[in-house]
Motif scaffolding. Structure first.
Motif, short mmCIF file in Angstrom:
data_model
loop_
_atom_site.label_atom_id
_atom_site.label_comp_id
_atom_site.label_asym_id
_atom_site.label_seq_id
_atom_site.Cartn_x
_atom_site.Cartn_y
_atom_site.Cartn_z
N VAL A 129 -136.70 38.95 -50.56
CA VAL A 129 -135.61 38.22 -51.22
C VAL A 129 -135.89 38.18 -52.72
CG1 VAL A 129 -134.40 36.03 -51.44
CG2 VAL A 129 -135.10 36.84 -49.18
N CYS A 130 -134.98 38.74 -53.50
CA CYS A 130 -135.18 38.76 -54.95
C CYS A 130 -133.87 38.52 -55.70
CB CYS A 130 -135.80 40.08 -55.39
SG CYS A 130 -134.99 41.53 -54.73
N SER A 131 -132.79 38.23 -55.00
CA SER A 131 -131.50 38.02 -55.65
C SER A 131 -130.71 36.97 -54.89
CB SER A 131 -130.71 39.34 -55.69
OG SER A 131 -129.37 39.11 -56.09
N THR A 132 -129.94 36.18 -55.62
CA THR A 132 -129.08 35.19 -54.96
C THR A 132 -127.97 35.86 -54.16
OG1 THR A 132 -127.80 35.02 -57.02
CG2 THR A 132 -129.51 33.38 -56.67
N ARG A 133 -127.72 37.14 -54.39
CA ARG A 133 -126.73 37.86 -53.59
C ARG A 133 -127.19 38.03 -52.15
NH1 ARG A 133 -126.11 40.58 -58.66
NH2 ARG A 133 -124.00 40.20 -59.47
N GLN A 134 -128.47 37.79 -51.89
CA GLN A 134 -128.98 37.89 -50.53
C GLN A 134 -128.85 36.59 -49.77
OE1 GLN A 134 -132.68 39.89 -52.37
NE2 GLN A 134 -132.76 40.55 -50.24
N PHE A 135 -128.44 35.51 -50.45
CA PHE A 135 -128.18 34.26 -49.75
C PHE A 135 -126.98 34.46 -48.82
CE2 PHE A 135 -129.95 31.42 -53.41
CZ PHE A 135 -131.21 31.93 -53.16
N ASN A 136 -126.90 33.62 -47.80
CA ASN A 136 -125.82 33.72 -46.83
C ASN A 136 -125.00 32.44 -46.78
OD1 ASN A 136 -126.25 36.39 -45.40
ND2 ASN A 136 -128.28 35.47 -45.15
N ILE A 137 -123.74 32.56 -46.43
CA ILE A 137 -122.89 31.39 -46.22
C ILE A 137 -123.52 30.55 -45.10
CG2 ILE A 137 -120.64 30.61 -45.40
CD1 ILE A 137 -119.43 33.09 -46.76
N GLY A 138 -123.65 29.28 -45.36
CA GLY A 138 -124.29 28.39 -44.40
C GLY A 138 -125.72 28.04 -44.75
N ASP A 139 -126.36 28.83 -45.61
CA ASP A 139 -127.71 28.50 -46.05
C ASP A 139 -127.71 27.15 -46.78
OD1 ASP A 139 -128.77 30.80 -45.03
OD2 ASP A 139 -128.91 31.86 -46.93
N LYS A 140 -128.79 26.42 -46.64
CA LYS A 140 -128.91 25.11 -47.29
C LYS A 140 -129.77 25.20 -48.54
CE LYS A 140 -126.92 23.12 -43.68
NZ LYS A 140 -125.57 22.50 -43.73
N VAL A 141 -129.30 24.62 -49.63
CA VAL A 141 -130.06 24.60 -50.88
C VAL A 141 -130.12 23.17 -51.41
CG1 VAL A 141 -129.42 26.96 -51.49
CG2 VAL A 141 -128.02 25.06 -52.31
N ASP A 142 -131.15 22.91 -52.22
CA ASP A 142 -131.26 21.64 -52.93
C ASP A 142 -130.85 21.86 -54.38
OD1 ASP A 142 -132.23 20.49 -50.64
OD2 ASP A 142 -134.33 20.60 -51.24
N HIS A 213 -124.64 35.12 -60.27
CA HIS A 213 -125.83 35.55 -59.53
C HIS A 213 -126.99 35.84 -60.47
CE1 HIS A 213 -124.19 35.77 -55.50
NE2 HIS A 213 -123.10 36.34 -55.99
N SER A 214 -128.19 35.86 -59.90
CA SER A 214 -129.39 36.19 -60.66
C SER A 214 -130.39 36.90 -59.75
CB SER A 214 -130.03 34.91 -61.21
OG SER A 214 -131.26 35.20 -61.85
N ASP A 215 -131.17 37.80 -60.36
CA ASP A 215 -132.26 38.45 -59.62
C ASP A 215 -133.61 38.03 -60.19
OD1 ASP A 215 -132.17 39.70 -62.06
OD2 ASP A 215 -132.14 41.76 -61.28
N LYS A 216 -133.67 36.81 -60.73
CA LYS A 216 -134.90 36.28 -61.33
C LYS A 216 -135.41 35.07 -60.56
CE LYS A 216 -134.36 39.24 -64.70
NZ LYS A 216 -135.19 40.48 -64.72
N LEU A 217 -135.51 35.20 -59.26
CA LEU A 217 -135.95 34.08 -58.43
C LEU A 217 -137.45 33.88 -58.52
CD1 LEU A 217 -133.89 34.80 -55.17
CD2 LEU A 217 -133.38 33.11 -56.93
N ASP A 218 -137.86 32.61 -58.61
CA ASP A 218 -139.28 32.26 -58.50
C ASP A 218 -139.60 32.02 -57.03
OD1 ASP A 218 -139.81 32.35 -61.24
OD2 ASP A 218 -139.07 30.31 -61.52
N LYS A 219 -140.76 32.49 -56.62
CA LYS A 219 -141.15 32.38 -55.21
C LYS A 219 -142.46 31.64 -55.09
CE LYS A 219 -142.31 35.28 -51.20
NZ LYS A 219 -142.44 36.67 -50.69
N GLU A 220 -142.45 30.58 -54.30
CA GLU A 220 -143.68 29.83 -54.03
C GLU A 220 -143.99 29.96 -52.55
OE1 GLU A 220 -145.93 25.82 -55.52
OE2 GLU A 220 -143.78 26.03 -55.81
N GLN A 221 -145.07 30.68 -52.26
CA GLN A 221 -145.40 31.05 -50.89
C GLN A 221 -145.66 29.84 -50.02
OE1 GLN A 221 -145.51 34.47 -50.72
NE2 GLN A 221 -145.64 34.57 -48.51
#
Length: 346
Positions: A129-142, A213-221
């Motif tokens: 996952v590296c872009s918000t375009r990969q999010f799906n309808i129904g996903d939950k975000v804060d 959209h953005s492809d600059k996601l930060d990832k915290e494992q």
């Protein structure tokens, strides 16, 4: 006036005229490179033609995929088929060059279809996952806005190639004031990571917030370490002195999943205390990655909280590793003996 014209002409002859041949050569070479990239056979063409047979692409989708390849910086034509990361990199570059808001709808639909058919969305646990375009309808975000307002586990209810929107309860929100402000967005993919990004609000209404959209996601494992399911009582002590009791759901050498009635927020820090079998009481500081809400049916009043260890936790980490190894060995002794300790901790 003649003297001024003479000065301009002298400047042109002295500084501009000498470099014109070089500029012309550069432009010609760039055009030749563009023509070669657009028209010549690329490396990996045979592999590309073979791989696309596995997908039911429409002719439009195949043509669009070739456009993505030739707009990218990849040397191999089949690169975009190899991983979601390479595909999204090509998509972002294509949209940057063409301006996503100027791209025809049928091309946007083709790109969305390619992503779906190759299963490069965030719902595929194997996709990067590296872009918000990969999010799906129904996903939950804060969402956390600059004005202090926050919305937890808000649903994504629209996602196009141009924008995506999150549903909010706008009864106490000034939608006009939100537009143009910034929000910190967090999305958790279970058993993977917390993805976050700070974005400006593209548009807002009383019931939704719209972002580009953005492809600059930060990832915290979340799961750098192997985790062990547990059911240990835990005590959480907060900086203000409040003490809350809860339950530890799972445990790793890097972090935990615990349940508390306290409604904590991401990045909040506090101390926990729990008894680790054979090793005694452990005291360690943690930082909240995400509050997942009431996820555990066995403890319906508890919020499931993903957190990582902070501060000085090397001693606790070593004991947790030993505990996990022993628990794994007892559960599957033959496999553990053949793999060794190091395999368990990676």
């Amino acid at each position: 006036m003649p003297s001024e014209l003479q000065e301009v002409w002298d400047f042109f002859q002295k500084y501009i005229l000498p470099v014109l041949p070089f500029v012309a050569l550069v432009l010609i070479e760039m055009q030749l490179m563009y023509n070669r990239r657009e028209n010549e056979v690329m490396f990996g063409t045979e592999a590309f033609d073979e791989k696309i047979k596995a997908f039911e692409f429409t002719p439009k989708e195949v043509r669009t995929l070739e456009k993505l390849v030739r707009s990218s910086k990849f040397e191999n034509k089949d690169a975009v088929l190899n991983s979601s990361g390479l595909f999204e990199a090509a998509v972002s570059e294509f949209y940057r060059i063409r301006n996503v808001f100027s791209v025809r709808d049928e091309t946007l639909e083709a790109i969305a279809g390619l992503r779906r058919k190759m299963d490069f969305t965030g719902s595929n646990p194997l996709s990067m996952v590296c872009s918000t375009r990969q999010f799906n309808i129904g996903d939950k975000v804060d969402l956390e806005f600059e004005n202090g307002q926050s919305f937890k586990r808000a649903s994504i209810f629209e996602r196009t190639e141009k924008v995506w929107s999150v549903k909010i309860d706008g009864s106490a929100v000034n939608a006009k004031a939100l537009q143009g402000s910034h929000a910190l967005i967090r999305w958790t993919r279970m058993n993977d990571a917390v993805y976050s990004i700070r974005m400006s609000v593209f548009a807002a209404t009383p019931d939704k917030v719209v972002f580009t959209h953005s492809d600059k996601l930060d990832k915290e494992q979340l799961r750098k370490w192997v985790r062990q399911v547990v059911d240990f009582p835990v005590t959480a002590t907060f900086p203000n002195g409040e003490v809350h009791s809860g339950m530890l759901y799972d445990l790793s050498a890097g972090g935990i999943l615990l349940g508390l009635t306290e409604d904590v927020k991401p990045d909040q820090q506090f101390s926990i205390s729990f008894e680790l079998p054979t090793f005694g009481v452990q005291n360690v500081d943690v930082k909240v990655l995400n509050n997942l809400g009431h996820r555990n049916p066995n403890f319906p009043l508890y919020n499931s909280i993903a957190a990582v260890f902070t501060g000085s936790y090397a001693w606790t980490q070593e004991r947790v590793l030993q505990y996990i190894f022993e628990a794994t060995r007892k559960a599957n002794p033959k496999k553990t003996e053949s793999n060794g300790v190091n395999r368990v901790t990676t």
